[in-house]
Design a protein around this motif. Structure first.
Motif, PDB file in Angstrom:
ATOM      1  N   THR A 107      43.958  36.109  38.135  1.00  0.00           N
ATOM      2  CA  THR A 107      45.029  37.001  38.595  1.00  0.00           C
ATOM      3  C   THR A 107      46.172  37.030  37.591  1.00  0.00           C
ATOM      4  OG1 THR A 107      44.494  36.591  40.914  1.00  0.00           O
ATOM      5  CG2 THR A 107      46.708  37.435  40.429  1.00  0.00           C
ATOM      6  N   SER A 108      46.529  35.872  37.064  1.00  0.00           N
ATOM      7  CA  SER A 108      47.614  35.785  36.098  1.00  0.00           C
ATOM      8  C   SER A 108      47.299  36.586  34.842  1.00  0.00           C
ATOM      9  CB  SER A 108      47.866  34.315  35.737  1.00  0.00           C
ATOM     10  OG  SER A 108      48.838  34.204  34.726  1.00  0.00           O
ATOM     11  N   VAL A 109      46.063  36.474  34.365  1.00  0.00           N
ATOM     12  CA  VAL A 109      45.657  37.197  33.145  1.00  0.00           C
ATOM     13  C   VAL A 109      45.736  38.702  33.367  1.00  0.00           C
ATOM     14  CG1 VAL A 109      43.730  37.678  31.597  1.00  0.00           C
ATOM     15  CG2 VAL A 109      44.221  35.330  32.288  1.00  0.00           C
ATOM     16  N   ILE A 110      45.175  39.188  34.489  1.00  0.00           N
ATOM     17  CA  ILE A 110      45.151  40.625  34.769  1.00  0.00           C
ATOM     18  C   ILE A 110      46.563  41.169  34.955  1.00  0.00           C
ATOM     19  CG2 ILE A 110      44.398  42.388  36.413  1.00  0.00           C
ATOM     20  CD1 ILE A 110      41.949  40.661  36.972  1.00  0.00           C
ATOM     21  N   THR A 111      47.424  40.367  35.563  1.00  0.00           N
ATOM     22  CA  THR A 111      48.781  40.817  35.859  1.00  0.00           C
ATOM     23  C   THR A 111      49.666  40.843  34.622  1.00  0.00           C
ATOM     24  OG1 THR A 111      48.603  39.894  38.088  1.00  0.00           O
ATOM     25  CG2 THR A 111      50.823  40.365  37.276  1.00  0.00           C
ATOM     26  N   ILE A 112      49.534  39.839  33.774  1.00  0.00           N
ATOM     27  CA  ILE A 112      50.516  39.636  32.704  1.00  0.00           C
ATOM     28  C   ILE A 112      50.081  40.224  31.365  1.00  0.00           C
ATOM     29  CG2 ILE A 112      51.720  37.853  31.358  1.00  0.00           C
ATOM     30  CD1 ILE A 112      51.791  36.144  33.868  1.00  0.00           C
ATOM     31  N   MET A 113      48.796  40.240  31.066  1.00  0.00           N
ATOM     32  CA  MET A 113      48.359  40.693  29.739  1.00  0.00           C
ATOM     33  C   MET A 113      48.836  42.096  29.372  1.00  0.00           C
ATOM     34  SD  MET A 113      44.575  39.154  28.854  1.00  0.00           S
ATOM     35  CE  MET A 113      44.604  39.793  27.179  1.00  0.00           C
ATOM     36  N   PRO A 114      48.840  43.083  30.315  1.00  0.00           N
ATOM     37  CA  PRO A 114      49.282  44.434  29.930  1.00  0.00           C
ATOM     38  C   PRO A 114      50.718  44.491  29.417  1.00  0.00           C
ATOM     39  CG  PRO A 114      48.113  44.504  32.013  1.00  0.00           C
ATOM     40  CD  PRO A 114      48.330  43.063  31.700  1.00  0.00           C
ATOM     41  N   ILE A 115      51.531  43.525  29.787  1.00  0.00           N
ATOM     42  CA  ILE A 115      52.922  43.526  29.329  1.00  0.00           C
ATOM     43  C   ILE A 115      52.990  43.450  27.806  1.00  0.00           C
ATOM     44  CG2 ILE A 115      55.127  42.276  29.444  1.00  0.00           C
ATOM     45  CD1 ILE A 115      54.337  41.353  32.244  1.00  0.00           C
TER      46      ILE A 115
END
Length: 454
Positions: free
Chosen positions: A237-245
């Motif tokens: 969840t953390s990867v999917i949420t934060i990577m696009p930033i």
């Protein structure tokens, strides 16, 4: 000697050794103070550790300078762009959740490495065509303007203290002579802080309670602890949420490198190369996140200091990084800075954030963006309106859901993405990147010497 004194702070200084060790030390401290307020604000807001943040800001800066051959006078401090990511994973700064957010940030740093590799393989020009001045200029402007609210809010806590910092900075920079002219930030901070202390508006209890020496790394705050904890779902969840930033922060990085190039008058996208600056920024972010510090980013505050002082020697930035590392082992020092009145930080930030936006304006003006073309007006307008409008909207971000995962994009992220996409699809592109002709790159590299322009 007299001629050097008359030009100090007025013309660019590329070798600070001529100033002497004491002045260089003061300049290094000034750069550290310039980044300090914003750098420690991120851990204060998110719940991350201040000392860890200082340590990896310093180490990340030194790593960046090593990978960029010591040529780029950039300081890497805490990135505000990832605040939404931290809040999404650890909304109340929960200590047990922050390592998972840090894992997402570390993965976001991998995108920097991928783009760096693509530039290395295919050349800067093929990438830079997606980041012309009509995109990077408004983004730089938006960065300064979106930060402005925090500066005003801090000033509002005590306008007398804030104005004292602003007045000292302006007076020293405009009318000061010699060293006074090139250390306005330190003078503004110290003068405003002293006034607050005299008036009884600074509380030093935390300084008395803090230890002199302490370790800045804590196992339970690192990503390695999250691996040991083993919540795979939360890691994903953390990867999917934060990577696009990272898509927004990469544009911010290019804008910052462009701003530094513009301020210093040297083409850093050509030499040492954008692939190296991205590599340095990405690896510094990964290193910091793994050990529980915020994501790193090239700092506009220090670009503002470069513009004010006109001392462009990267060695001064490396000295500031060493000071940050040294002071990260001293909780009492962190407490001294932590006790600094918010109004003092606000007054200094008001000047520096304004200078960031001013550099963005200069980026657009000196690269001669043609705003008689509707496409350019539309691109710039949407970047500014989306970046600033979303930032100050009720929600503060745009959120959407994929499966059971909610992803939030900041105004800066949305503005950057829209600007890049519109520039790619709209007809009428008039931007050509040419590393050999800095005045034609459109990235505002060049305050060129008369000899070069002949």
């Amino acid at each position: 000697m007299s001629e050097k004194k008359t030009t100090l702070g007025e013309s660019g200084i590329y070798d600070a050794r001529a100033l002497g060790a004491p002045k260089v030390a003061i300049l290094g401290l000034q750069h550290m103070f310039a980044m300090f307020g914003s750098t420690i604000l991120v851990p204060i807001l998110t719940g991350l550790d201040v000392s860890t943040t200082l340590l990896f800001a310093g180490l990340g800066t030194l790593l960046f300078h090593f990978l960029t051959k010591g040529k780029v006078p950039a300081f890497l401090g805490s990135s505000f762009a990832f605040l939404g990511g931290y809040f999404a994973i650890a909304p109340n700064g929960e200590k047990e959740l922050l390592p998972y957010a840090c894992f997402g940030v570390a993965c976001a740093g991998l995108i920097y490495l991928l783009l760096s590799l693509l530039i290395r393989l295919f050349g800067t020009g093929r990438v830079m065509k997606f980041f012309p001045p009509v995109v990077t200029g408004p983004i730089i402007i938006a960065i300064g303007l979106t930060l402005s609210q925090s500066a005003i809010d801090s000033c509002s806590s005590d306008w007398l203290i804030a104005l004292s910092a602003i007045v000292l900075i302006v007076v020293c920079n405009i009318w000061g002579k010699g060293m006074i002219k090139i250390v306005p930030i330190i003078i503004g901070v110290m003068g405003s802080y002293l006034l607050a202390a005299v008036l009884g508006r600074a509380d030093f209890q935390k300084v008395a309670d803090a230890a002199w020496v302490g370790l800045p790394i804590h196992w339970e705050s690192t990503v390695f602890w999250a691996f040991q904890d083993g919540n795979l779902s939360l890691l994903i969840t953390s990867v999917i949420t934060i990577m696009p930033i990272a898509l927004a922060t990469i544009v911010e990085h290019i804008g910052d490198v462009s701003a530094i190039s513009s301020t210093v008058g040297r083409n850093y996208i050509k030499d040492p190369g954008l692939h190296r600056t991205l590599l340095g920024d990405g690896l510094a972010t990964i290193l910091a996140a793994l050990f529980g510090a915020p994501a790193n980013t090239t700092y506009g505050e220090n670009t503002g200091v470069l513009s004010l002082t006109k001392v462009f020697d990267p060695m001064v930035i490396r000295l500031a990084a060493c000071f940050a590392i040294l002071f990260s082992f001293c909780p009492k020092f962190a407490a001294v800075i932590g006790c600094m009145p918010a109004a003092t930080v606000g007054g200094v930030s008001l000047v520096l954030y304004g200078m960031i936006s001013a550099v963005g304006v200069r980026n657009v003006v000196e690269s001669r963006c043609d705003f008689s073309k509707s496409r350019n007006v539309i691109i710039a307008a949407l970047i500014l309106v989306l970046s600033i409008g979303i930032k100050y909207s009720t929600a503060g971000a745009i959120s959407f859901q994929i499966a059971s995962v909610t992803i939030s994009l900041s105004g800066l992220a949305v503005g950057a993405l829209v600007g890049i996409i519109l520039n790619a699809v709209l007809p009428g592109k008039d931007y050509v990147f040419d590393e050999e002709e800095p005045t034609d790159t459109g990235v505002n590299f060049a305050v060129m010497s008369k000899e070069k322009t002949k």
